[in-house]
Design a protein around this motif. Structure first.
Motif, PDB file in Angstrom:
ATOM      1  N   SER B   3       0.842  -1.192   0.000  1.00  0.00           N
ATOM      2  CA  SER B   3       0.000   0.000   0.000  1.00  0.00           C
ATOM      3  C   SER B   3       0.877   1.242   0.000  1.00  0.00           C
ATOM      4  N   VAL B   4       0.302   2.320  -0.478  1.00  0.00           N
ATOM      5  CA  VAL B   4       0.995   3.599  -0.530  1.00  0.00           C
ATOM      6  C   VAL B   4       0.052   4.673  -0.028  1.00  0.00           C
ATOM      7  N   ALA B   5       0.567   5.571   0.788  1.00  0.00           N
ATOM      8  CA  ALA B   5      -0.235   6.682   1.286  1.00  0.00           C
ATOM      9  C   ALA B   5       0.419   8.008   0.924  1.00  0.00           C
ATOM     10  N   LEU B  88       0.191  16.702 -11.128  1.00  0.00           N
ATOM     11  CA  LEU B  88      -0.248  15.666 -10.197  1.00  0.00           C
ATOM     12  C   LEU B  88       0.893  14.664 -10.038  1.00  0.00           C
ATOM     13  N   TYR B  89       1.270  14.371  -8.810  1.00  0.00           N
ATOM     14  CA  TYR B  89       2.406  13.504  -8.524  1.00  0.00           C
ATOM     15  C   TYR B  89       1.942  12.224  -7.831  1.00  0.00           C
ATOM     16  N   PHE B  90       2.474  11.114  -8.319  1.00  0.00           N
ATOM     17  CA  PHE B  90       2.119   9.811  -7.771  1.00  0.00           C
ATOM     18  C   PHE B  90       3.359   9.101  -7.240  1.00  0.00           C
ATOM     19  N   CYS B  91       3.214   8.548  -6.047  1.00  0.00           N
ATOM     20  CA  CYS B  91       4.209   7.657  -5.475  1.00  0.00           C
ATOM     21  C   CYS B  91       3.755   6.224  -5.720  1.00  0.00           C
ATOM     22  N   ALA B  92       4.689   5.317  -5.919  1.00  0.00           N
ATOM     23  CA  ALA B  92       4.337   3.922  -6.183  1.00  0.00           C
ATOM     24  C   ALA B  92       5.342   2.994  -5.524  1.00  0.00           C
ATOM     25  N   VAL B  93       4.884   1.780  -5.196  1.00  0.00           N
ATOM     26  CA  VAL B  93       5.751   0.792  -4.547  1.00  0.00           C
ATOM     27  C   VAL B  93       5.580  -0.569  -5.207  1.00  0.00           C
ATOM     28  N   ARG B  94       6.657  -1.293  -5.263  1.00  0.00           N
ATOM     29  CA  ARG B  94       6.634  -2.674  -5.768  1.00  0.00           C
ATOM     30  C   ARG B  94       7.502  -3.510  -4.839  1.00  0.00           C
ATOM     31  N   GLU B  95       7.048  -4.715  -4.552  1.00  0.00           N
ATOM     32  CA  GLU B  95       7.842  -5.598  -3.705  1.00  0.00           C
ATOM     33  C   GLU B  95       9.059  -6.073  -4.481  1.00  0.00           C
ATOM     34  N   PHE B 105       0.006   2.188  -6.708  1.00  0.00           N
ATOM     35  CA  PHE B 105       0.138   3.637  -6.702  1.00  0.00           C
ATOM     36  C   PHE B 105      -0.666   4.279  -5.573  1.00  0.00           C
ATOM     37  N   GLY B 106      -0.176   5.422  -5.110  1.00  0.00           N
ATOM     38  CA  GLY B 106      -0.923   6.228  -4.170  1.00  0.00           C
ATOM     39  C   GLY B 106      -2.023   6.999  -4.882  1.00  0.00           C
ATOM     40  N   ALA B 107      -2.796   7.754  -4.100  1.00  0.00           N
ATOM     41  CA  ALA B 107      -3.938   8.485  -4.651  1.00  0.00           C
ATOM     42  C   ALA B 107      -3.524   9.748  -5.397  1.00  0.00           C
ATOM     43  N   GLY B 108      -2.282  10.149  -5.228  1.00  0.00           N
ATOM     44  CA  GLY B 108      -1.796  11.326  -5.937  1.00  0.00           C
ATOM     45  C   GLY B 108      -1.857  12.583  -5.086  1.00  0.00           C
ATOM     46  N   THR B 109      -0.910  13.485  -5.330  1.00  0.00           N
ATOM     47  CA  THR B 109      -0.867  14.791  -4.675  1.00  0.00           C
ATOM     48  C   THR B 109      -0.749  15.851  -5.751  1.00  0.00           C
TER      49      THR B 109
END
Lengths: 113, 115
Positions: B3-5, B88-95, B105-109
């Motif tokens: 998850s990403v916040a 709009l900026y997105f953070c993302a994570v992958r194992e 992906f996060g919801a975006g800022t």
């Protein structure tokens, strides 16, 4: 440099109609993805594929089907469109190595009325 | 589960001031972390990523991000904001494992830089 190409770019559907979104990539990537983008919810993964002939469910797969008959193409189908499927759809792809960057298409705007 | 916040829906900053866009993540095992930017009616463009090594990662357009394992954070920063950074900026994570197929992906800022 085409990269990831999505068609169509815009489409309006009536409730209950069916349609297919086509994604094509020319980078010889093994992995391909379909995401939907909704306000306040970011990108949510619908389905993905790790190779030709394989598909898997993502976070929000209900109401969608996919196929990857050729390595370069990844199709997203809506069998019976619903207003809740009004969204912007993004296709993406990447190389198999786990640290590799995902590359996105320009998006497909779908409205279901 | 991954998850990403992104705790801020919008960040406002004056041109020339430093900017920070926050991101925290949750993943079992080691993470691969990404930042993407989206301009209106366009797809997402890659900015930078953390795979391994130096915790401070430098990317496109003067952006950088710092990986903090203890705080499970990967905040995006830029020393001097430009009006053209508004997007709009997105953070993302992958194992980071052989089974790490999915990128979340996060919801975006939304970043707004005022002249």
């Amino acid at each position: 440099n085409a990269g990831v190409t999505q068609t169509p770019k815009f489409r309006v559907l009536k409730t209950g109609q069916s349609m297919t979104l086509l994604c094509a990539q020319d980078m010889n990537h093994e992995y391909m993805y379909w995401y939907r983008q909704d306000p306040g919810m970011g990108l949510r993964l619908i389905h993905y594929s790790v190779g030709e002939g394989t598909t898997a469910k993502g976070e929000v797969p209900d109401g969608y089907n996919v196929s990857r008959l050729k390595k370069q193409n990844f199709l997203l189908g809506l069998e019976s469109a619903a207003p809740s499927q009004t969204s912007v759809y993004f296709c993406a792809s990447r190389q198999q190595s786990s640290g590799n960057t995902i590359y996105f298409g320009e998006g497909s705007w779908l409205t279901v009325v | 589960a991954q998850s990403v916040a992104q705790p801020e829906d919008q960040v406002n900053v004056a041109e020339g001031n430093p900017l920070t866009v926050k991101c925290t993540y949750s993943v079992s095992g080691n993470p691969y972390l990404f930042w993407y930017v989206q301009y209106p009616n366009r797809g997402l463009q890659f900015l930078l990523k953390y795979i391994t090594g130096d915790n401070l990662v430098k990317g496109s357009y003067g952006f950088e991000a710092e990986f903090n394992k203890s705080q499970t954070s990967f905040h995006l920063k830029k020393p001097s904001a430009l009006v053209s950074d508004s997007a709009l900026y997105f953070c993302a994570v992958r194992e980071a494992s052989t089974g790490g197929f999915k990128t979340i992906f996060g919801a975006g800022t939304r970043l707004f830089v005022k002249a």
